[in-house]
Design an enzyme around this catalytic site. Structure first.
Site, PDB file in Angstrom:
ATOM      1  N   ASN A   1       9.555  -7.212   3.004  1.00 12.53           N
ATOM      2  CA  ASN A   1       9.376  -6.017   2.182  1.00 12.53           C
ATOM      3  C   ASN A   1      10.620  -5.143   2.296  1.00 12.53           C
ATOM      4  O   ASN A   1      11.171  -4.980   3.367  1.00 12.53           O
ATOM      5  CB  ASN A   1       8.129  -5.249   2.667  1.00 12.53           C
ATOM      6  CG  ASN A   1       7.939  -3.908   1.997  1.00 12.53           C
ATOM      7  OD1 ASN A   1       7.799  -2.893   2.673  1.00 12.53           O
ATOM      8  ND2 ASN A   1       7.926  -3.865   0.684  1.00 12.53           N
ATOM      9  N   GLY A   2      11.067  -4.622   1.152  1.00 10.52           N
ATOM     10  CA  GLY A   2      12.179  -3.685   1.162  1.00 10.52           C
ATOM     11  C   GLY A   2      13.263  -4.009   0.162  1.00 10.52           C
ATOM     12  O   GLY A   2      13.923  -5.037   0.256  1.00 10.52           O
ATOM     13  N   ASP A   3      13.415  -3.142  -0.845  1.00  9.56           N
ATOM     14  CA  ASP A   3      14.557  -3.160  -1.766  1.00  9.56           C
ATOM     15  C   ASP A   3      14.582  -4.300  -2.780  1.00  9.56           C
ATOM     16  O   ASP A   3      15.627  -4.541  -3.394  1.00  9.56           O
ATOM     17  CB  ASP A   3      15.884  -3.178  -0.995  1.00  9.56           C
ATOM     18  CG  ASP A   3      16.135  -1.902  -0.219  1.00  9.56           C
ATOM     19  OD1 ASP A   3      15.306  -0.971  -0.331  1.00  9.56           O
ATOM     20  OD2 ASP A   3      17.139  -1.831   0.508  1.00  9.56           O
TER      21      ASP A   3
ATOM     22  N   GLN B   1      -6.386  -0.982   3.903  1.00 11.24           N
ATOM     23  CA  GLN B   1      -5.473  -0.687   4.999  1.00 11.24           C
ATOM     24  C   GLN B   1      -5.884   0.592   5.726  1.00 11.24           C
ATOM     25  O   GLN B   1      -6.144   1.616   5.091  1.00 11.24           O
ATOM     26  CB  GLN B   1      -4.032  -0.546   4.510  1.00 11.24           C
ATOM     27  CG  GLN B   1      -3.044  -0.453   5.681  1.00 11.24           C
ATOM     28  CD  GLN B   1      -1.633  -0.132   5.253  1.00 11.24           C
ATOM     29  OE1 GLN B   1      -1.366   0.988   4.827  1.00 11.24           O
ATOM     30  NE2 GLN B   1      -0.745  -1.107   5.371  1.00 11.24           N
TER      31      GLN B   1
ATOM     32  N   PRO C   1       0.844  -1.198   0.000  1.00 10.80           N
ATOM     33  CA  PRO C   1       0.000   0.000   0.000  1.00 10.80           C
ATOM     34  C   PRO C   1       0.875   1.242   0.000  1.00 10.80           C
ATOM     35  O   PRO C   1       1.716   1.422   0.878  1.00 10.80           O
ATOM     36  CB  PRO C   1      -0.772  -0.125   1.325  1.00 10.80           C
ATOM     37  CG  PRO C   1       0.108  -0.954   2.201  1.00 10.80           C
ATOM     38  CD  PRO C   1       0.879  -1.878   1.306  1.00 10.80           C
TER      39      PRO C   1
ATOM     40  N   LYS D   1       1.051  -4.475   8.733  1.00 12.54           N
ATOM     41  CA  LYS D   1       2.321  -4.129   8.097  1.00 12.54           C
ATOM     42  C   LYS D   1       3.074  -3.189   9.030  1.00 12.54           C
ATOM     43  O   LYS D   1       2.509  -2.216   9.532  1.00 12.54           O
ATOM     44  CB  LYS D   1       2.102  -3.443   6.746  1.00 12.54           C
ATOM     45  CG  LYS D   1       3.418  -3.098   6.037  1.00 12.54           C
ATOM     46  CD  LYS D   1       3.184  -2.593   4.621  1.00 12.54           C
ATOM     47  CE  LYS D   1       4.512  -2.486   3.866  1.00 12.54           C
ATOM     48  NZ  LYS D   1       5.253  -1.255   4.188  1.00 12.54           N
TER      49      LYS D   1
ATOM     50  N   CYS E   1       3.956   3.567   8.583  1.00 12.18           N
ATOM     51  CA  CYS E   1       4.145   4.882   7.967  1.00 12.18           C
ATOM     52  C   CYS E   1       5.090   5.717   8.824  1.00 12.18           C
ATOM     53  O   CYS E   1       4.804   5.991   9.990  1.00 12.18           O
ATOM     54  CB  CYS E   1       2.810   5.593   7.824  1.00 12.18           C
ATOM     55  SG  CYS E   1       2.970   7.253   7.126  1.00 12.18           S
TER      56      CYS E   1
ATOM     57  N   GLY F   1       6.877  -2.672  -3.346  1.00 15.52           N
ATOM     58  CA  GLY F   1       6.336  -1.321  -3.406  1.00 15.52           C
ATOM     59  C   GLY F   1       6.979  -0.504  -4.500  1.00 15.52           C
ATOM     60  O   GLY F   1       6.538  -0.502  -5.643  1.00 15.52           O
ATOM     61  N   ARG F   2       8.083   0.179  -4.166  1.00 14.10           N
ATOM     62  CA  ARG F   2       8.695   1.151  -5.083  1.00 14.10           C
ATOM     63  C   ARG F   2       9.089   0.544  -6.430  1.00 14.10           C
ATOM     64  O   ARG F   2       9.022   1.208  -7.457  1.00 14.10           O
ATOM     65  CB  ARG F   2       9.921   1.770  -4.420  1.00 14.10           C
ATOM     66  CG  ARG F   2       9.583   2.652  -3.226  1.00 14.10           C
ATOM     67  CD  ARG F   2      10.834   3.222  -2.595  1.00 14.10           C
ATOM     68  NE  ARG F   2      11.673   2.202  -1.998  1.00 14.10           N
ATOM     69  CZ  ARG F   2      12.983   2.322  -1.813  1.00 14.10           C
ATOM     70  NH1 ARG F   2      13.613   3.419  -2.218  1.00 14.10           N
ATOM     71  NH2 ARG F   2      13.671   1.364  -1.238  1.00 14.10           N
TER      72      ARG F   2
END
Length: 346
Positions: A204-206, A72, A18, A141, A102, A228-229
């Site tokens: 999650n991440g990279d 979410q 999200p 999350k 967040c 995500g990104r």
């Protein structure tokens, strides 16, 4: 097969993270087309939902073709989160997710999002209140901790599982890191390999390539990956990872025509959902990502972000396909978009 309560997902599912101002229905549509197994709405403020804030209510829009899809919410008050959960349940998503990740100041410093990581007892109470107020599967999350001196995700995972969450997605950074430095998946792996943990754990991440996704799958044992990104302007990453997991082979980069077709669908869905003015304006930030890697694209991009009608933009997209016919984009790790969460507080 991975199960989140009664929701069945394929082995090693890929989740769309999200992202505020990104993970709206038009973007989710192109990610679903390209292999996302489970998607989430943008963050929705519990206070905004209760006050019937128009922007918050709009984010509740979900469509049948998106399923399974989760909504979410975030907040720092038990009563508000409970009421928000009841509002969400009426819209009939497949699950409800709580954002404890967040990191932006206006949210975290008000005791919501990643700010809750400062008070694990509060996090547990908030989660328990949501679980008790809805029949939907509840997931969370979050991040590794508030800072490097409070890496408490192992305790968090056990305690949230104990109050009834059905899955946990962990971003491999602390709140103070924001998106700087490299995501550390070591603690994510420890959570997954804790014999007390029975729920699915998603990392999650990279993740910026199919090779890295498989490497982390094997090294840390996670049940799936949340992306995500890397999906911004490149929704093909989902199918590319799936293909590599299955065959060990790397798919070629999407052609220029494929890139333009997806950008075009994203545009049309955006206008359909938001209306012509907002839809066209908000789509403008996406063209650079879809067309990344094309030489001398600046002139086309300049027109795409200034033209006022869908017809004119479509015509420029046709020109891009014609101008770059046969051009091959070199296969490289996906460049992670410099995304900064803009969590809402309304």
């Amino acid at each position: 097969m991975v199960k989140i309560d009664n929701i069945s997902l394929p082995d090693f599912p890929l989740l769309l993270a999200p992202m505020e101002d990104v993970s709206d229905p038009p973007f989710r549509a192109v990610c679903k087309d390209n292999g996302a197994d489970l998607m989430y709405t943008e963050f929705i403020s519990s206070e905004g939902l209760i006050r019937d804030a128009i922007k918050s209510r709009k984010k509740l829009d979900i469509f049948e073709y998106e399923r399974p899809v989760g909504i979410q919410i975030f907040g720092g008050d038990e009563e508000s989160l409970s009421l928000a959960a009841k509002i969400v349940e009426v819209t009939n998503p497949d699950l409800l997710d709580i954002n404890f990740g967040c990191p932006v100041k206006k949210v975290a410093l008000r005791g919501a999002g990643a700010g809750v990581l400062k008070d694990i007892d509060l996090m547990v109470r908030l989660t328990s209140a949501v679980v008790k107020s809805t029949s939907l599967p509840v997931t969370v999350k979050t991040r590794l901790g508030w800072d490097s001196n409070s890496l408490n995700i192992e305790e968090v995972a056990e305690r949230l599982q104990d109050v009834g969450i059905k899955a946990l997605a962990i971003h491999g950074r602390t709140r103070t890191q924001m998106y700087k430095g490299e995501a550390d998946w070591t603690l994510i792996g420890k959570v997954k390999n804790n014999p007390r943990i029975k729920i699915p754990i998603f990392g999650n991440g990279d993740i910026d390539s199919p090779e890295k996704a498989v490497e982390y799958k094997n090294r840390y044992g996670v049940d799936g990956i949340m992306i995500g990104r890397a999906a911004i302007g490149y929704p093909w990453i989902f199918n590319e990872i799936k293909h590599f997991v299955k065959t060990g082979e790397t798919l070629p980069s999407p052609t220029v025509e494929e890139r333009v077709n997806v950008a075009r669908k994203h545009l049309h869905k955006s206008v359909e959902w938001k209306g012509p003015i907002v839809g066209i304006n908000e789509m403008r930030r996406h063209y650079a990502n879809y067309l990344k890697g094309l030489p001398n694209i600046k002139e086309f991009r300049g027109r795409l972000v200034t033209l006022p009608t869908v017809e004119e933009i479509d015509a420029v997209l046709d020109e891009v396909v014609k101008a770059y016919s046969g051009f091959s984009i070199e296969k490289t790790p996906i460049e992670l978009v410099n995304y900064h969460e803009n969590c809402p507080v309304n």
